[in-house]
Write a protein that holds these residues in place. Structure first.
Motif, PDB file in Angstrom:
ATOM      1  N   CYS A 290     -14.611 -25.362  71.963  1.00  0.00           N
ATOM      2  CA  CYS A 290     -15.134 -24.810  70.704  1.00  0.00           C
ATOM      3  C   CYS A 290     -15.839 -23.480  70.974  1.00  0.00           C
ATOM      4  CB  CYS A 290     -16.112 -25.792  70.059  1.00  0.00           C
ATOM      5  SG  CYS A 290     -16.857 -25.185  68.544  1.00  0.00           S
ATOM      6  N   SER A 291     -15.542 -22.467  70.162  1.00  0.00           N
ATOM      7  CA  SER A 291     -16.147 -21.144  70.341  1.00  0.00           C
ATOM      8  C   SER A 291     -17.398 -20.970  69.475  1.00  0.00           C
ATOM      9  CB  SER A 291     -15.142 -20.052  69.979  1.00  0.00           C
ATOM     10  OG  SER A 291     -14.005 -20.125  70.802  1.00  0.00           O
ATOM     11  N   VAL A 292     -17.335 -21.388  68.223  1.00  0.00           N
ATOM     12  CA  VAL A 292     -18.449 -21.225  67.283  1.00  0.00           C
ATOM     13  C   VAL A 292     -18.633 -22.513  66.508  1.00  0.00           C
ATOM     14  CG1 VAL A 292     -19.423 -19.850  65.414  1.00  0.00           C
ATOM     15  CG2 VAL A 292     -17.816 -18.796  67.005  1.00  0.00           C
ATOM     16  N   HIS A 293     -19.886 -22.930  66.372  1.00  0.00           N
ATOM     17  CA  HIS A 293     -20.188 -24.154  65.639  1.00  0.00           C
ATOM     18  C   HIS A 293     -21.260 -23.833  64.595  1.00  0.00           C
ATOM     19  CE1 HIS A 293     -20.751 -28.464  64.924  1.00  0.00           C
ATOM     20  NE2 HIS A 293     -22.063 -28.222  64.918  1.00  0.00           N
ATOM     21  N   MET A 294     -21.020 -24.267  63.346  1.00  0.00           N
ATOM     22  CA  MET A 294     -21.985 -24.046  62.264  1.00  0.00           C
ATOM     23  C   MET A 294     -22.721 -25.347  61.988  1.00  0.00           C
ATOM     24  SD  MET A 294     -23.034 -21.673  60.042  1.00  0.00           S
ATOM     25  CE  MET A 294     -21.678 -20.536  59.687  1.00  0.00           C
ATOM     26  N   THR A 295     -24.069 -25.251  61.785  1.00  0.00           N
ATOM     27  CA  THR A 295     -24.870 -26.445  61.518  1.00  0.00           C
ATOM     28  C   THR A 295     -25.968 -26.116  60.518  1.00  0.00           C
ATOM     29  OG1 THR A 295     -26.198 -28.203  62.531  1.00  0.00           O
ATOM     30  CG2 THR A 295     -26.498 -25.975  63.403  1.00  0.00           C
ATOM     31  N   VAL A 317     -23.751 -21.315  68.471  1.00  0.00           N
ATOM     32  CA  VAL A 317     -24.143 -22.256  67.424  1.00  0.00           C
ATOM     33  C   VAL A 317     -24.946 -21.474  66.384  1.00  0.00           C
ATOM     34  CG1 VAL A 317     -25.349 -24.389  66.868  1.00  0.00           C
ATOM     35  CG2 VAL A 317     -24.240 -24.130  69.103  1.00  0.00           C
ATOM     36  N   LEU A 318     -24.507 -21.564  65.113  1.00  0.00           N
ATOM     37  CA  LEU A 318     -25.149 -20.842  64.027  1.00  0.00           C
ATOM     38  C   LEU A 318     -25.806 -21.806  63.049  1.00  0.00           C
ATOM     39  CD1 LEU A 318     -22.275 -18.319  63.181  1.00  0.00           C
ATOM     40  CD2 LEU A 318     -24.289 -17.888  64.610  1.00  0.00           C
ATOM     41  N   ARG A 319     -27.024 -21.502  62.672  1.00  0.00           N
ATOM     42  CA  ARG A 319     -27.690 -22.255  61.603  1.00  0.00           C
ATOM     43  C   ARG A 319     -27.901 -21.296  60.444  1.00  0.00           C
ATOM     44  NH1 ARG A 319     -33.889 -24.564  61.308  1.00  0.00           N
ATOM     45  NH2 ARG A 319     -33.593 -25.855  59.436  1.00  0.00           N
ATOM     46  N   ASP A 320     -27.171 -21.537  59.345  1.00  0.00           N
ATOM     47  CA  ASP A 320     -27.202 -20.629  58.208  1.00  0.00           C
ATOM     48  C   ASP A 320     -27.852 -21.332  57.015  1.00  0.00           C
ATOM     49  OD1 ASP A 320     -26.808 -18.446  56.639  1.00  0.00           O
ATOM     50  OD2 ASP A 320     -24.739 -18.927  56.139  1.00  0.00           O
ATOM     51  N   GLU A 325     -30.491 -18.528  62.252  1.00  0.00           N
ATOM     52  CA  GLU A 325     -30.741 -18.416  63.684  1.00  0.00           C
ATOM     53  C   GLU A 325     -29.494 -18.809  64.467  1.00  0.00           C
ATOM     54  OE1 GLU A 325     -33.907 -21.052  64.744  1.00  0.00           O
ATOM     55  OE2 GLU A 325     -33.109 -22.726  63.602  1.00  0.00           O
ATOM     56  N   PHE A 326     -29.471 -18.385  65.727  1.00  0.00           N
ATOM     57  CA  PHE A 326     -28.322 -18.690  66.565  1.00  0.00           C
ATOM     58  C   PHE A 326     -28.777 -19.167  67.933  1.00  0.00           C
ATOM     59  CE2 PHE A 326     -29.247 -14.321  67.855  1.00  0.00           C
ATOM     60  CZ  PHE A 326     -29.092 -14.382  69.239  1.00  0.00           C
ATOM     61  N   LEU A 327     -27.850 -19.872  68.605  1.00  0.00           N
ATOM     62  CA  LEU A 327     -28.025 -20.257  70.003  1.00  0.00           C
ATOM     63  C   LEU A 327     -26.710 -19.953  70.701  1.00  0.00           C
ATOM     64  CD1 LEU A 327     -29.540 -21.779  72.308  1.00  0.00           C
ATOM     65  CD2 LEU A 327     -28.439 -23.860  71.475  1.00  0.00           C
ATOM     66  N   TYR A 328     -26.774 -19.219  71.808  1.00  0.00           N
ATOM     67  CA  TYR A 328     -25.562 -18.862  72.539  1.00  0.00           C
ATOM     68  C   TYR A 328     -25.643 -19.390  73.961  1.00  0.00           C
ATOM     69  CZ  TYR A 328     -21.880 -16.132  74.755  1.00  0.00           C
ATOM     70  OH  TYR A 328     -20.765 -15.750  75.462  1.00  0.00           O
ATOM     71  N   VAL A 329     -24.588 -20.069  74.368  1.00  0.00           N
ATOM     72  CA  VAL A 329     -24.476 -20.568  75.738  1.00  0.00           C
ATOM     73  C   VAL A 329     -23.322 -19.834  76.395  1.00  0.00           C
ATOM     74  CG1 VAL A 329     -24.115 -22.580  77.210  1.00  0.00           C
ATOM     75  CG2 VAL A 329     -25.291 -22.842  75.014  1.00  0.00           C
ATOM     76  N   GLY A 330     -23.614 -19.066  77.432  1.00  0.00           N
ATOM     77  CA  GLY A 330     -22.584 -18.293  78.104  1.00  0.00           C
ATOM     78  C   GLY A 330     -23.196 -17.283  79.054  1.00  0.00           C
ATOM     79  N   SER A 331     -22.392 -16.343  79.494  1.00  0.00           N
ATOM     80  CA  SER A 331     -22.876 -15.364  80.481  1.00  0.00           C
ATOM     81  C   SER A 331     -23.713 -14.278  79.812  1.00  0.00           C
ATOM     82  CB  SER A 331     -21.689 -14.719  81.197  1.00  0.00           C
ATOM     83  OG  SER A 331     -21.003 -13.843  80.316  1.00  0.00           O
ATOM     84  N   GLY A 361     -23.421 -16.187  57.048  1.00  0.00           N
ATOM     85  CA  GLY A 361     -23.044 -17.054  58.163  1.00  0.00           C
ATOM     86  C   GLY A 361     -21.555 -17.265  58.316  1.00  0.00           C
ATOM     87  N   ARG A 362     -20.844 -17.417  57.202  1.00  0.00           N
ATOM     88  CA  ARG A 362     -19.409 -17.699  57.264  1.00  0.00           C
ATOM     89  C   ARG A 362     -18.629 -16.503  57.800  1.00  0.00           C
ATOM     90  NH1 ARG A 362     -18.285 -22.877  57.700  1.00  0.00           N
ATOM     91  NH2 ARG A 362     -19.771 -24.053  56.392  1.00  0.00           N
ATOM     92  N   SER A 363     -18.996 -15.315  57.335  1.00  0.00           N
ATOM     93  CA  SER A 363     -18.294 -14.130  57.833  1.00  0.00           C
ATOM     94  C   SER A 363     -18.646 -13.895  59.303  1.00  0.00           C
ATOM     95  CB  SER A 363     -18.652 -12.905  56.994  1.00  0.00           C
ATOM     96  OG  SER A 363     -20.044 -12.617  57.084  1.00  0.00           O
TER      97      SER A 363
END
Length: 377
Positions: A290-295, A317-320, A325-331, A361-363
């Motif tokens: 999964c690349s992007v998750h909305m919650t 992970v996006l909270r709209d 707010e967002f949370l990003y896991v990666g480099s 958030g959707r865009s």
């Protein structure tokens, strides 16, 4: 200049002639306007349609501060008319301050350090760091009993030596040969150059309102006359309304409110627990590819779960909602690029980055998915 405010403190208007004009300061041959001093503000009012917004001492003269002096000239005659409600309210507050300070001194051996008369209240700074609440209420009770007695208040001009011999509660602060001393019959005598009512009965009502610590002293706050009545009635209305809302007698509303607040905090704690469980379950359901998750849930649990899984793939992970707010896991490199392309605000380290966004958030989800899939491609 003939200063009539001492000998005629209840006079509301007087005919006067302009003797000098200096900018917005106007001087007259006589005045009933009291200039600012001793914690009491200057009077305000009108002269021939001109608004007088303040009155101040300038040397031995009294300057009337006009909004505008355009068209006014030396020699102009007319009526100086006080804003009587303003003047009379401060006469009451000033007299109430004398009464309270005398009670503090006689009853508790506490001196007054400073006073301030405001539009809504009177403050008396005392030479103590603290005083028991019961003693402050005792002072209030004595003050109101003396108000009801209608003690005479008068101001007398005394030779300095005679005034000094009175051994007043406060030392005389002027070196003038003649000192103005304000007497409250059988209660107080103090040197003061303000204007006062002629009887304590005119003060109306005195109410203790609060206290604060300042400059190593206790500053007490008091309400006088109509303001004391207004706040007393307002507090009664509030108490009655809260009593109805809590379905509790007035004498029990504090304990009832504490119990309700305790129940509310317990409910909030349970809700936070449920949110946490839901967020954890949802975070665990995010697939590896999964690349992007909305919650709509708080991101704290997502951060904990995704960190513990040591994901190798990038996921945003996006909270709209009310809170974006967002949370990003990666480099770090991918996050830097993602942040720039998507206009994200935030930061982090060790593969975890978080912050906020402002766009829809959707865009954002669609743009982010395209960017992150490009990283993986």
């Amino acid at each position: 200049m003939n200063k009539l405010y001492y000998e005629m403190p209840y006079e509301r208007e007087v005919c006067a002639t302009v003797t000098a004009i200096d900018g917005n300061m106007v001087f007259f041959d006589k005045t009933i306007f009291y200039p600012e001093g001793g914690g009491q503000p200057g009077d305000r009012g009108v002269f021939n349609g001109y608004e007088i917004v303040d009155t101040r001492k300038v040397g031995e003269d009294v300057a009337h501060i006009f909004n505008s002096t355009e068209g006014l000239s030396v020699g102009s005659e007319g009526k100086l008319v006080l804003d009587w409600d303003h003047r009379y309210a401060f006469m009451k507050r000033h007299s109430a301050q004398h009464l309270l300070s005398s009670i503090f001194f006689k009853t508790l051996s506490v001196g007054t350090v400073a006073v301030h008369l405001a539009d809504e209240y009177v403050t008396i700074e005392l030479d103590r760091k603290e005083i028991e609440k019961s003693d402050l209420l005792k002072v209030e009770d004595i003050a109101n009993s003396l108000v009801r007695k209608g003690l005479r208040i008068e101001q007398r001009d005394l030779p300095h030596s005679e005034a000094k011999a009175l051994h007043m509660r406060r030392s005389i602060k002027v070196d003038d040969e003649v000192v103005k001393v304000v007497f409250i019959s059988g209660q107080d005598a103090v040197a003061c150059g303000g204007v006062h009512v002629s009887s304590t009965s005119e003060i109306g009502e005195i109410s203790f309102y609060g206290e604060e610590y300042i400059r190593g002293h206790l500053r007490t706050i008091w309400l006088v006359d109509s303001e004391a009545v207004r706040v007393r009635r307002e507090c009664l209305d509030i108490t009655n309304e809260v009593s109805v809302l809590l379905s509790s007698p007035r004498e029990e509303i504090v304990s009832s409110l504490k119990a309700r607040l305790g129940e509310l905090e317990d409910a909030r704690r349970r809700i936070r627990g449920l949110y946490s469980d839901m967020a954890r379950a949802e975070a665990l359901s995010i697939k590896e590819d999964c690349s992007v998750h909305m919650t709509c849930l708080p991101l704290d649990e997502f951060r904990t779960v995704l960190s513990s899984l040591n994901r190798r793939c990038d996921v945003l992970v996006l909270r709209d909602g009310e809170k974006k707010e967002f949370l990003y896991v990666g480099s770090e490199g991918h996050f830097t690029e993602l942040k720039k392309i998507l206009s994200l605000k935030g930061g982090g380290r060790n593969g975890l980055y978080q912050g906020s966004f402002s766009q829809d958030g959707r865009s954002l989800l669609e743009q982010a998915k395209e960017v992150i899939d490009g990283f993986k491609g």
